[in-house]
Scaffold this motif. Structure first.
Motif, PDB file in Angstrom:
ATOM      1  N   ASN A  66       0.818  -1.215   0.000  1.00  0.00           N
ATOM      2  CA  ASN A  66       0.000   0.000   0.000  1.00  0.00           C
ATOM      3  C   ASN A  66       0.851   1.264   0.000  1.00  0.00           C
ATOM      4  O   ASN A  66       0.496   2.261  -0.629  1.00  0.00           O
ATOM      5  CB  ASN A  66      -0.932  -0.001   1.215  1.00  0.00           C
ATOM      6  CG  ASN A  66      -2.053  -1.008   1.085  1.00  0.00           C
ATOM      7  OD1 ASN A  66      -2.467  -1.352  -0.028  1.00  0.00           O
ATOM      8  ND2 ASN A  66      -2.554  -1.495   2.208  1.00  0.00           N
ATOM      9  N   THR A  67       1.966   1.227   0.712  1.00  0.00           N
ATOM     10  CA  THR A  67       2.852   2.395   0.744  1.00  0.00           C
ATOM     11  C   THR A  67       3.468   2.641  -0.631  1.00  0.00           C
ATOM     12  O   THR A  67       3.515   3.778  -1.114  1.00  0.00           O
ATOM     13  CB  THR A  67       3.975   2.194   1.784  1.00  0.00           C
ATOM     14  OG1 THR A  67       3.386   1.997   3.076  1.00  0.00           O
ATOM     15  CG2 THR A  67       4.888   3.413   1.840  1.00  0.00           C
ATOM     16  N   VAL A  68       3.946   1.580  -1.268  1.00  0.00           N
ATOM     17  CA  VAL A  68       4.527   1.713  -2.596  1.00  0.00           C
ATOM     18  C   VAL A  68       3.468   2.172  -3.596  1.00  0.00           C
ATOM     19  O   VAL A  68       3.720   3.015  -4.457  1.00  0.00           O
ATOM     20  CB  VAL A  68       5.157   0.383  -3.064  1.00  0.00           C
ATOM     21  CG1 VAL A  68       5.628   0.486  -4.505  1.00  0.00           C
ATOM     22  CG2 VAL A  68       6.309  -0.006  -2.150  1.00  0.00           C
ATOM     23  N   LYS A  69       2.264   1.639  -3.482  1.00  0.00           N
ATOM     24  CA  LYS A  69       1.183   1.985  -4.399  1.00  0.00           C
ATOM     25  C   LYS A  69       0.878   3.490  -4.349  1.00  0.00           C
ATOM     26  O   LYS A  69       0.506   4.087  -5.360  1.00  0.00           O
ATOM     27  CB  LYS A  69      -0.070   1.187  -4.042  1.00  0.00           C
ATOM     28  CG  LYS A  69      -1.179   1.265  -5.083  1.00  0.00           C
ATOM     29  CD  LYS A  69      -2.425   0.514  -4.618  1.00  0.00           C
ATOM     30  CE  LYS A  69      -2.137  -0.968  -4.463  1.00  0.00           C
ATOM     31  NZ  LYS A  69      -3.363  -1.709  -4.067  1.00  0.00           N
ATOM     32  N   GLU A  77       1.957  -4.367 -12.183  1.00  0.00           N
ATOM     33  CA  GLU A  77       2.356  -5.767 -12.360  1.00  0.00           C
ATOM     34  C   GLU A  77       3.201  -6.275 -11.202  1.00  0.00           C
ATOM     35  O   GLU A  77       2.998  -7.381 -10.700  1.00  0.00           O
ATOM     36  CB  GLU A  77       3.124  -5.922 -13.673  1.00  0.00           C
ATOM     37  CG  GLU A  77       3.534  -7.363 -13.957  1.00  0.00           C
ATOM     38  CD  GLU A  77       4.328  -7.508 -15.244  1.00  0.00           C
ATOM     39  OE1 GLU A  77       4.866  -8.596 -15.468  1.00  0.00           O
ATOM     40  OE2 GLU A  77       4.418  -6.515 -16.012  1.00  0.00           O
ATOM     41  N   VAL A  78       4.155  -5.446 -10.764  1.00  0.00           N
ATOM     42  CA  VAL A  78       5.035  -5.842  -9.658  1.00  0.00           C
ATOM     43  C   VAL A  78       4.240  -5.978  -8.363  1.00  0.00           C
ATOM     44  O   VAL A  78       4.435  -6.925  -7.588  1.00  0.00           O
ATOM     45  CB  VAL A  78       6.172  -4.819  -9.483  1.00  0.00           C
ATOM     46  CG1 VAL A  78       7.045  -5.191  -8.288  1.00  0.00           C
ATOM     47  CG2 VAL A  78       7.011  -4.743 -10.741  1.00  0.00           C
ATOM     48  N   LEU A  79       3.338  -5.037  -8.129  1.00  0.00           N
ATOM     49  CA  LEU A  79       2.518  -5.079  -6.918  1.00  0.00           C
ATOM     50  C   LEU A  79       1.609  -6.300  -6.902  1.00  0.00           C
ATOM     51  O   LEU A  79       1.427  -6.944  -5.867  1.00  0.00           O
ATOM     52  CB  LEU A  79       1.686  -3.798  -6.815  1.00  0.00           C
ATOM     53  CG  LEU A  79       2.475  -2.496  -6.617  1.00  0.00           C
ATOM     54  CD1 LEU A  79       1.569  -1.284  -6.782  1.00  0.00           C
ATOM     55  CD2 LEU A  79       3.139  -2.466  -5.248  1.00  0.00           C
ATOM     56  N   ILE A  80       1.055  -6.633  -8.080  1.00  0.00           N
ATOM     57  CA  ILE A  80       0.184  -7.808  -8.177  1.00  0.00           C
ATOM     58  C   ILE A  80       0.972  -9.085  -7.918  1.00  0.00           C
ATOM     59  O   ILE A  80       0.489 -10.000  -7.233  1.00  0.00           O
ATOM     60  CB  ILE A  80      -0.487  -7.869  -9.566  1.00  0.00           C
ATOM     61  CG1 ILE A  80      -1.543  -6.767  -9.688  1.00  0.00           C
ATOM     62  CG2 ILE A  80      -1.131  -9.238  -9.802  1.00  0.00           C
ATOM     63  CD1 ILE A  80      -2.185  -6.672 -11.055  1.00  0.00           C
ATOM     64  N   ARG A  81       2.189  -9.159  -8.435  1.00  0.00           N
ATOM     65  CA  ARG A  81       3.022 -10.353  -8.232  1.00  0.00           C
ATOM     66  C   ARG A  81       3.298 -10.589  -6.743  1.00  0.00           C
ATOM     67  O   ARG A  81       3.243 -11.725  -6.263  1.00  0.00           O
ATOM     68  CB  ARG A  81       4.338 -10.209  -8.984  1.00  0.00           C
ATOM     69  CG  ARG A  81       4.217 -10.434 -10.485  1.00  0.00           C
ATOM     70  CD  ARG A  81       5.578 -10.379 -11.153  1.00  0.00           C
ATOM     71  NE  ARG A  81       5.490 -10.555 -12.597  1.00  0.00           N
ATOM     72  CZ  ARG A  81       6.548 -10.540 -13.403  1.00  0.00           C
ATOM     73  NH1 ARG A  81       7.763 -10.359 -12.902  1.00  0.00           N
ATOM     74  NH2 ARG A  81       6.388 -10.710 -14.699  1.00  0.00           N
ATOM     75  N   ALA A  85       1.874 -13.768  -4.747  1.00  0.00           N
ATOM     76  CA  ALA A  85       2.848 -14.672  -4.115  1.00  0.00           C
ATOM     77  C   ALA A  85       2.535 -14.836  -2.635  1.00  0.00           C
ATOM     78  O   ALA A  85       2.631 -15.941  -2.081  1.00  0.00           O
ATOM     79  CB  ALA A  85       4.261 -14.128  -4.297  1.00  0.00           C
ATOM     80  N   ARG A  86       2.147 -13.737  -2.000  1.00  0.00           N
ATOM     81  CA  ARG A  86       1.774 -13.795  -0.580  1.00  0.00           C
ATOM     82  C   ARG A  86       0.530 -14.660  -0.394  1.00  0.00           C
ATOM     83  O   ARG A  86       0.436 -15.446   0.557  1.00  0.00           O
ATOM     84  CB  ARG A  86       1.525 -12.398  -0.035  1.00  0.00           C
ATOM     85  CG  ARG A  86       1.094 -12.373   1.432  1.00  0.00           C
ATOM     86  CD  ARG A  86       0.761 -10.954   1.881  1.00  0.00           C
ATOM     87  NE  ARG A  86       0.373 -10.921   3.278  1.00  0.00           N
ATOM     88  CZ  ARG A  86      -0.861 -11.135   3.716  1.00  0.00           C
ATOM     89  NH1 ARG A  86      -1.831 -11.424   2.854  1.00  0.00           N
ATOM     90  NH2 ARG A  86      -1.140 -11.071   5.015  1.00  0.00           N
TER      91      ARG A  86
END
Length: 214
Positions: A66-69, A77-81, A85-86
């Motif tokens: 959320n902070t990066v977003k 794409e990176v956030l979704i990955r 994965a989590r």
């Protein structure tokens, strides 16, 4: 008269049972039974700590994402990955006694580590994000957790090796077989590097200029 004559027989019977019980306990102790139980409990405690540290990492990820977003929503794409994965890690009901289950757990954790590493690399493109105090705090917590995971995993590996070595030795191997104690699976070399590499961010490195939106 009969009741009087049965007393010595009853006393002898009780004494014999006590003697046999003491002998059995001595034999079990001498054959490593108590040590096997102790080492088995040690591996269970070590495994619980591994899971505890992995859970701590998983709990940090939503806040990190959320902070990066907030600064880099375009890195969808990176956030979704990372999020996927989590989620996969959370879906695995790992059984440390089963080699296939442990391997699946290990792979999922490796995939999550890789996704986190990619996320940390991407953040280098956003100077404002790197200077955000909440992000820096989350990064410090994540790095600390990765270190704890490494320590906990190392202790578990050593504990399993100690247990497996012990139950294979004579005469403990007979005791272990008698009571159904088998060798435990351990972390394998496969994916170990991916799991061991903690995500890092060099705040002193020069960040590349963001891509132009024109």
């Amino acid at each position: 008269m009969r009741s009087m004559s049965s007393r010595p027989s009853s006393t002898v019977s009780i004494g014999l049972r006590a003697l046999l019980l003491a002998l059995a306990l001595t034999l079990l102790s001498g054959c490593g039974y108590n040590q096997i139980q102790s080492k088995d409990e040690a591996t269970k405690a070590a495994w619980s700590e591994v899971l505890n540290q992995y859970k701590r990492r998983a709990d940090l990820i939503p806040n990190l994402v959320n902070t990066v977003k907030g600064y880099a929503a375009q890195e969808k794409e990176v956030l979704i990955r990372v999020t996927e994965a989590r989620a996969k890690v959370g879906q695995i009901n790992v059984n440390a006694e089963d080699a296939a289950s442990l391997a699946a757990f290990q792979k999922a954790q490796g995939d999550l580590s890789s996704a986190l590493s990619r996320l940390m690399v991407v953040t280098e493109n956003y100077p404002n994000l790197k200077s955000d105090q909440s992000f820096r705090d989350l990064q410090a917590q994540l790095e600390g957790t990765e270190n704890r995971i490494t320590v906990a995993r190392g202790r578990y590996i050593a504990s399993v090796q100690d247990y497996n070595t012990y139950i294979r030795q004579f005469p403990q191997n007979f005791t272990a077989k008698m009571f159904g104690h088998k060798e435990k699976p351990n972390f394998t070399v496969e994916n170990e590097r991916a799991i061991s590499d903690a995500p890092t961010v060099d705040f002193g490195a020069a960040a590349p200029a963001p891509a132009s939106t024109r």
